[in-house]
Every structure is written in structure tokens, then in C-alpha cells.
Design a protein around this motif. Sequence first.
Motif, PDB file in Angstrom:
ATOM      1  N   GLN A 182      12.677  30.546  77.699  1.00 39.91           N
ATOM      2  CA  GLN A 182      13.490  29.917  78.738  1.00 39.91           C
ATOM      3  C   GLN A 182      13.058  28.483  79.004  1.00 39.91           C
ATOM      4  O   GLN A 182      13.893  27.606  79.242  1.00 39.91           O
ATOM      5  N   ARG A 183      11.780  28.245  78.927  1.00 42.21           N
ATOM      6  CA  ARG A 183      11.258  26.907  79.235  1.00 42.21           C
ATOM      7  C   ARG A 183      11.638  25.882  78.175  1.00 42.21           C
ATOM      8  O   ARG A 183      11.882  24.707  78.494  1.00 42.21           O
ATOM      9  N   TYR A 184      11.698  26.314  76.916  1.00 47.12           N
ATOM     10  CA  TYR A 184      11.884  25.352  75.830  1.00 47.12           C
ATOM     11  C   TYR A 184      13.191  25.544  75.054  1.00 47.12           C
ATOM     12  O   TYR A 184      13.368  24.938  73.997  1.00 47.12           O
ATOM     13  N   CYS A 185      14.116  26.333  75.574  1.00 49.90           N
ATOM     14  CA  CYS A 185      15.329  26.647  74.809  1.00 49.90           C
ATOM     15  C   CYS A 185      16.195  25.418  74.547  1.00 49.90           C
ATOM     16  O   CYS A 185      16.979  25.404  73.588  1.00 49.90           O
ATOM     17  N   ASP A 186      16.070  24.388  75.359  1.00 50.47           N
ATOM     18  CA  ASP A 186      16.893  23.190  75.173  1.00 50.47           C
ATOM     19  C   ASP A 186      16.163  22.075  74.429  1.00 50.47           C
ATOM     20  O   ASP A 186      16.697  20.968  74.313  1.00 50.47           O
ATOM     21  N   ARG A 187      14.976  22.360  73.922  1.00 52.64           N
ATOM     22  CA  ARG A 187      14.211  21.342  73.202  1.00 52.64           C
ATOM     23  C   ARG A 187      14.475  21.496  71.711  1.00 52.64           C
ATOM     24  O   ARG A 187      14.066  22.486  71.086  1.00 52.64           O
ATOM     25  N   SER A 188      15.161  20.527  71.128  1.00 50.43           N
ATOM     26  CA  SER A 188      15.593  20.644  69.736  1.00 50.43           C
ATOM     27  C   SER A 188      14.437  20.676  68.754  1.00 50.43           C
ATOM     28  O   SER A 188      14.582  21.189  67.633  1.00 50.43           O
ATOM     29  N   CYS A 189      13.277  20.149  69.148  1.00 48.58           N
ATOM     30  CA  CYS A 189      12.135  20.156  68.232  1.00 48.58           C
ATOM     31  C   CYS A 189      11.505  21.535  68.113  1.00 48.58           C
ATOM     32  O   CYS A 189      10.758  21.802  67.163  1.00 48.58           O
ATOM     33  N   VAL A 190      11.758  22.438  69.069  1.00 49.20           N
ATOM     34  CA  VAL A 190      11.219  23.800  69.005  1.00 49.20           C
ATOM     35  C   VAL A 190      12.138  24.616  68.105  1.00 49.20           C
ATOM     36  O   VAL A 190      13.226  25.024  68.496  1.00 49.20           O
ATOM     37  N   THR A 191      11.685  24.850  66.884  1.00 46.25           N
ATOM     38  CA  THR A 191      12.533  25.512  65.890  1.00 46.25           C
ATOM     39  C   THR A 191      12.011  26.890  65.488  1.00 46.25           C
ATOM     40  O   THR A 191      12.512  27.489  64.543  1.00 46.25           O
ATOM     41  N   GLY A 192      11.027  27.392  66.219  1.00 48.23           N
ATOM     42  CA  GLY A 192      10.545  28.740  65.937  1.00 48.23           C
ATOM     43  C   GLY A 192       9.622  29.226  67.029  1.00 48.23           C
ATOM     44  O   GLY A 192       8.936  28.423  67.685  1.00 48.23           O
ATOM     45  N   ILE A 193       9.627  30.533  67.256  1.00 51.73           N
ATOM     46  CA  ILE A 193       8.685  31.179  68.164  1.00 51.73           C
ATOM     47  C   ILE A 193       8.101  32.382  67.429  1.00 51.73           C
ATOM     48  O   ILE A 193       8.854  33.259  66.987  1.00 51.73           O
ATOM     49  N   ALA A 194       6.782  32.401  67.270  1.00 51.86           N
ATOM     50  CA  ALA A 194       6.107  33.551  66.663  1.00 51.86           C
ATOM     51  C   ALA A 194       5.742  34.519  67.786  1.00 51.86           C
ATOM     52  O   ALA A 194       5.136  34.127  68.781  1.00 51.86           O
ATOM     53  N   VAL A 195       6.097  35.791  67.625  1.00 46.49           N
ATOM     54  CA  VAL A 195       6.006  36.747  68.729  1.00 46.49           C
ATOM     55  C   VAL A 195       4.666  37.481  68.786  1.00 46.49           C
ATOM     56  O   VAL A 195       4.406  38.210  69.749  1.00 46.49           O
ATOM     57  N   CYS A 196       3.827  37.322  67.787  1.00 48.81           N
ATOM     58  CA  CYS A 196       2.455  37.837  67.773  1.00 48.81           C
ATOM     59  C   CYS A 196       1.795  37.304  66.515  1.00 48.81           C
ATOM     60  O   CYS A 196       2.448  36.657  65.693  1.00 48.81           O
ATOM     61  N   ASN A 197       0.504  37.584  66.347  1.00 48.57           N
ATOM     62  CA  ASN A 197      -0.211  37.100  65.165  1.00 48.57           C
ATOM     63  C   ASN A 197      -1.093  38.201  64.593  1.00 48.57           C
ATOM     64  O   ASN A 197      -1.924  38.767  65.302  1.00 48.57           O
ATOM     65  N   GLU A 198      -0.906  38.480  63.326  1.00 39.40           N
ATOM     66  CA  GLU A 198      -1.750  39.431  62.599  1.00 39.40           C
ATOM     67  C   GLU A 198      -1.972  40.734  63.371  1.00 39.40           C
ATOM     68  O   GLU A 198      -3.118  41.111  63.651  1.00 39.40           O
ATOM     69  N   PRO A 199      -0.901  41.438  63.718  1.00 40.00           N
ATOM     70  CA  PRO A 199      -1.092  42.710  64.428  1.00 40.00           C
ATOM     71  C   PRO A 199      -1.855  43.706  63.562  1.00 40.00           C
ATOM     72  O   PRO A 199      -1.688  43.746  62.345  1.00 40.00           O
ATOM     73  N   SER A 200      -2.684  44.493  64.200  1.00 38.91           N
ATOM     74  CA  SER A 200      -3.498  45.477  63.479  1.00 38.91           C
ATOM     75  C   SER A 200      -2.621  46.472  62.737  1.00 38.91           C
ATOM     76  O   SER A 200      -1.549  46.868  63.226  1.00 38.91           O
ATOM     77  N   ASN A 201      -3.090  46.884  61.582  1.00 39.60           N
ATOM     78  CA  ASN A 201      -2.343  47.917  60.844  1.00 39.60           C
ATOM     79  C   ASN A 201      -2.499  49.286  61.477  1.00 39.60           C
ATOM     80  O   ASN A 201      -1.922  50.256  60.993  1.00 39.60           O
ATOM     81  N   GLU A 202      -3.259  49.360  62.564  1.00 40.20           N
ATOM     82  CA  GLU A 202      -3.335  50.615  63.315  1.00 40.20           C
ATOM     83  C   GLU A 202      -2.121  50.809  64.221  1.00 40.20           C
ATOM     84  O   GLU A 202      -1.874  51.922  64.704  1.00 40.20           O
ATOM     85  N   VAL A 203      -1.383  49.726  64.476  1.00 37.29           N
ATOM     86  CA  VAL A 203      -0.182  49.841  65.301  1.00 37.29           C
ATOM     87  C   VAL A 203       0.873  50.589  64.493  1.00 37.29           C
ATOM     88  O   VAL A 203       1.202  50.180  63.371  1.00 37.29           O
ATOM     89  N   PRO A 204       1.429  51.678  65.016  1.00 35.70           N
ATOM     90  CA  PRO A 204       2.461  52.417  64.263  1.00 35.70           C
ATOM     91  C   PRO A 204       3.620  51.495  63.897  1.00 35.70           C
ATOM     92  O   PRO A 204       4.092  50.704  64.725  1.00 35.70           O
ATOM     93  N   LEU A 205       4.077  51.599  62.663  1.00 36.36           N
ATOM     94  CA  LEU A 205       5.108  50.691  62.170  1.00 36.36           C
ATOM     95  C   LEU A 205       6.376  50.767  63.009  1.00 36.36           C
ATOM     96  O   LEU A 205       7.011  49.737  63.294  1.00 36.36           O
ATOM     97  N   THR A 206       6.748  51.972  63.431  1.00 32.76           N
ATOM     98  CA  THR A 206       7.964  52.105  64.227  1.00 32.76           C
ATOM     99  C   THR A 206       7.823  51.363  65.560  1.00 32.76           C
ATOM    100  O   THR A 206       8.781  50.739  66.033  1.00 32.76           O
ATOM    101  N   ARG A 207       6.623  51.426  66.171  1.00 32.02           N
ATOM    102  CA  ARG A 207       6.417  50.734  67.448  1.00 32.02           C
ATOM    103  C   ARG A 207       6.390  49.234  67.250  1.00 32.02           C
ATOM    104  O   ARG A 207       6.914  48.478  68.079  1.00 32.02           O
ATOM    105  N   LEU A 208       5.801  48.790  66.164  1.00 30.51           N
ATOM    106  CA  LEU A 208       5.757  47.363  65.885  1.00 30.51           C
ATOM    107  C   LEU A 208       7.165  46.816  65.650  1.00 30.51           C
ATOM    108  O   LEU A 208       7.527  45.762  66.193  1.00 30.51           O
TER     109      LEU A 208
END
Length: 223
Positions: A182-208
Motif C-alpha cells: 500500500q505504501r509503495y503501490c504508486d512508485r513506478s521504480c518498485v517493480t517487485g516485492i519478494a514475500v519471503c526469503n529461503e523458507p525452510s524445506n521443513e515448511v509443508p509445501l501445501t502451506r507454503l
Amino acid sequence: MPARQQRGVKGPAEPWHGVSLGGWLLLEPGPSYPLFEEHPFPDAEGEEARCEWCLMEVLHSTKGAEGAAEVMRRHRERHITKNDFQRIRACGMNAVRLPFGSWVVMGPREGEPYIGSGIEFIDRAVDWAEEVGLQIVLDLHGCPGGESGEAPCGRRQRPHGTWQWQQWDFQASLKVLEVVAQRYCDRSCVTGIAVCNEPSNEVPLTRLCQYYDQAITLIRSCG
């Protein structure tokens, strides 16, 4: 990968070619090594912390709350500057990735030693990217509760097995993404949002995958 421009969806005009601004808004011993070297564990013969969580515990114990906050303020002011953005652009790059911890956006949660919030530094990075002509990818690198028990999410937990995937607070993570989108939706230079980083492979795939679907839908709904 960057989104493609199609069907009216916003996306970068060209693929990302850039660098990651690691060690600025989420501390790791590699890119933030001077800070870790300067503040070792006080009773461990120079042993250094291995993650931001432990470093913050060291700072709080040796410098108190105000002193720890001042150390972090100086780091955030100096580690990356507008000059770095200008140099990246001058090298022919077109993008930067900005890793940050959830506490930089929302502040630390109860019981966490992190120092925040510091969203004004994300504001600053977005402004600088826009001014020099860089795209910027905003990377939620440390989710609430952690997407793993490793240092890249802010807290390295040992022995293995101490961290459990149920500790990852998915709903709180979505709230962080909502604030950012919401804060940066109108900023044209923001061209991506990563929603997490290197989640553990212990996280069930369906939940991920469920989290990914929810995050994508949420971000798109913000404009």
C-alpha cells in the motif's frame, strides 16, 4: 523473476540486472561484518554473534536500550547511501534488491530484541532508486517468527530443530506485505516485492504455496 508487462499488469520494462543491498536493513555477519566484529559477545573471548537477533542481545546488554538504538541508527545512516545507488547505476545496472526484516516495517514484537521501526530507510531507498533511474525489489527477508531457523531471516536458532515451521507467523507476514504494498503501490521504480526469503524445506509445501497465493492476491489488490 520479474513480472512481464501484459494484460495491463505493472512490471519492469526490462529484466533486472543489479545487486542486493544486503546487511543494511537486515544484519548478517557477511555483509554487515564490521558491526559484528566491533561488538563480540562480552564474555566469550571475542566470539562474534551469528545473526541480528544475537547481535541485538549483545548491544542491549553492553550499551543499554538507548546505546543499542544509536549503534543501529548510525549503521542504517551510513551502510548504504545515495552515492551507492549512483555508483550502481553508473556501472550499467538497472535494479537493486532491498532485503529488510519485518521489524523495520512494523517494529519489534514483544520479546524481540530488534530495533525498529525504520521504514523511513525503505522510503529513502525508494526515493534514491527513483532519482537515479533504478528499479527496486522490496524483499521481506525476515518474516515474523522466521521462515527458517537460519541467520538470513534475522535469528539463527541452534541446535537444529529448535525452530519449528509453526513459528512462522503467516498472517503477520501478510500484514507486513500489505503495509509495504500500500505504501509503495504508486512508485513506478518498485517493480517487485519478494514475500519471503529461503523458507525452510521443513515448511509443508501445501502451506507454503497457500502463503504464496495469499501474498500474491494481497499485493495485487493494493494496486
